[in-house]
Design a protein around this motif. Sequence first.
Motif, PDB file in Angstrom:
ATOM      1  N   TRP A 371      -9.321   5.895   7.486  1.00 20.68           N
ATOM      2  CA  TRP A 371      -7.949   5.763   7.001  1.00 20.68           C
ATOM      3  C   TRP A 371      -7.256   4.641   7.768  1.00 20.68           C
ATOM      4  N   SER A 398       3.378   7.464   0.055  1.00 18.84           N
ATOM      5  CA  SER A 398       1.993   7.592  -0.400  1.00 18.84           C
ATOM      6  C   SER A 398       1.045   7.687   0.791  1.00 18.84           C
ATOM      7  N   GLU A 399      -0.176   8.149   0.542  1.00 16.66           N
ATOM      8  CA  GLU A 399      -1.177   8.228   1.597  1.00 16.66           C
ATOM      9  C   GLU A 399      -1.494   6.864   2.183  1.00 16.66           C
ATOM     10  N   ARG A 400      -2.122   6.895   3.347  1.00 15.14           N
ATOM     11  CA  ARG A 400      -2.639   5.662   3.919  1.00 15.14           C
ATOM     12  C   ARG A 400      -3.783   5.127   3.047  1.00 15.14           C
ATOM     13  N   GLN A 402      -7.549   4.186   2.233  1.00 12.68           N
ATOM     14  CA  GLN A 402      -8.827   4.754   2.655  1.00 12.68           C
ATOM     15  C   GLN A 402      -9.948   3.772   2.350  1.00 12.68           C
TER      16      GLN A 402
END
Length: 514
Positions: A371, A398-400, A402
């Motif tokens: 990540w 939002s997510e990191r 990947q």
Amino acid sequence: MQIQCCLLSLLLLPLVAAGSLTGAEYSLSVVSMKPLVELETKLIQNLDDYVKALEHKLQILRRHISEIRLENEKAQRNVVLYLSHPLNAFALIRRLHLDWVQWRKYMEQPVGGAQMRSFDAWRDHLPTQLDLQDACNGIARIQDIYGLQEKHIMRGQLAGIKYNISMSTGDIFAVGQHLSRTTNAKEAVPWLKEVKRRLRNQTPGPLAVDKAEVLLLLAETYIKSKHYAEALPILDRALKHNIADAVLLRRREEVQQLIAKEPSTVLDNAEPKDNSKVAILKWGCRGFSREQSPKALHCCYNFTTTPFLRLAPLKMELLGEHPYVVVYHDVLSDSEIAEILEMAERRMARTSTVAQPNRTSSPTRTAMGAWLKRSSNALTRRIARRVRDMSGLQLEGSERMQVINYGIGGHYVPHKDWFTQHPEVMGNRLATVLFYLTDVEQGGATMFNKAEHKVLPRRGTALFWYNLHTDGEGDWSTTHAACPIIVGSKWVLTQWIRERNQIFIRPCLGRTSD
């Protein structure tokens, strides 16, 4: 003697310090296997020192050393290229998990204690039984998904391309052993029969495969599949080598009783019918049933998503509108990709969620990942801006990012990126941007099975699609999968975009007609 011990301590220090190798899951990622080549180099040198201390074993040991060193030097010339081929990677794991343990047993003698202590210091860095199991699964997956013949894989012919690589008897036996334990044990029969054939010309040595063990395992595989008539003559052949073996005698008697009680099942090599995700993967990865319409292809320069694109438009290829999937070409440079890979290699970990505390092999996804924060450095911030240029969406909340690297036969079964239960805080995954960081020589395509799109990995390109309909409900037509890697090292970078902060950019509307 003290000088020798000091030299050994200095030799071991760099490897002991690299604690990240301990407990690694090697077969899940090409990059995670890179240290194994260096580890095997050290083990070969250690074995060579042992040979010098045991002159009476010199002849047999030097013959084996020359064989394995030749393969290791081949790997050292280009480690990534070597490990990118599944047969090389599989053979490396199998050798380190099985062969070197046999060498350890062979070395257990009063002389050579220093070399044995060196091996013991490296033992924790060797692949485990689960690593070998994952590697066997990878080879079996390549064969199954792409419909390859066992004899072709053994000779190094993969999906129509012949490589200057072949499987050793030990490699083939390891796959046969693994498959014999599966629910469809008959898949092991061709592998074990090939081992039996090769044993006629086997050279005696510490790595020699036991013929009686092969015959018994082949017989047990036939018995498990209720092919008793095929098992009986194999047990008779095994008894010729071990005429008084109580296990073989008892097993032969049991088979005779089974034959008398019920008729033997005819060996059926037909592929079983399967409507599962694996069947969908086979159908898509081998080639869809109908050809994509040429009218679906549309290429243009994107000037409009953000104001910046008026100065630097992106090359965009529209794959389809239902679901909306586009390919952006040449969106990452070679230097950017190199920096991403360097950052990710230091953070790699298994991506599949498994039960703790004991790891289990996951049939869903075989890969290692890392990540990366979008705020990590100038590069990650620049990539985040590029994602906004491609999507026109905000990344806050939002997510990191990947980064994923796949291993032997690495794949991801058909799945969706959106959640059935909507997350309360971040919102659902509105869209996905998938960057390809490497080319893949064979296999590894991204497949949208419902829409019948299949995209081959191409270094520097990116896929973009919406996961949700305009009313916020999940779009099942975005179900997608990663076809198994046949040959190559596949790296991807994924950025999922959550819906919560897009309220003024892409508000929920009535669903568009399909």
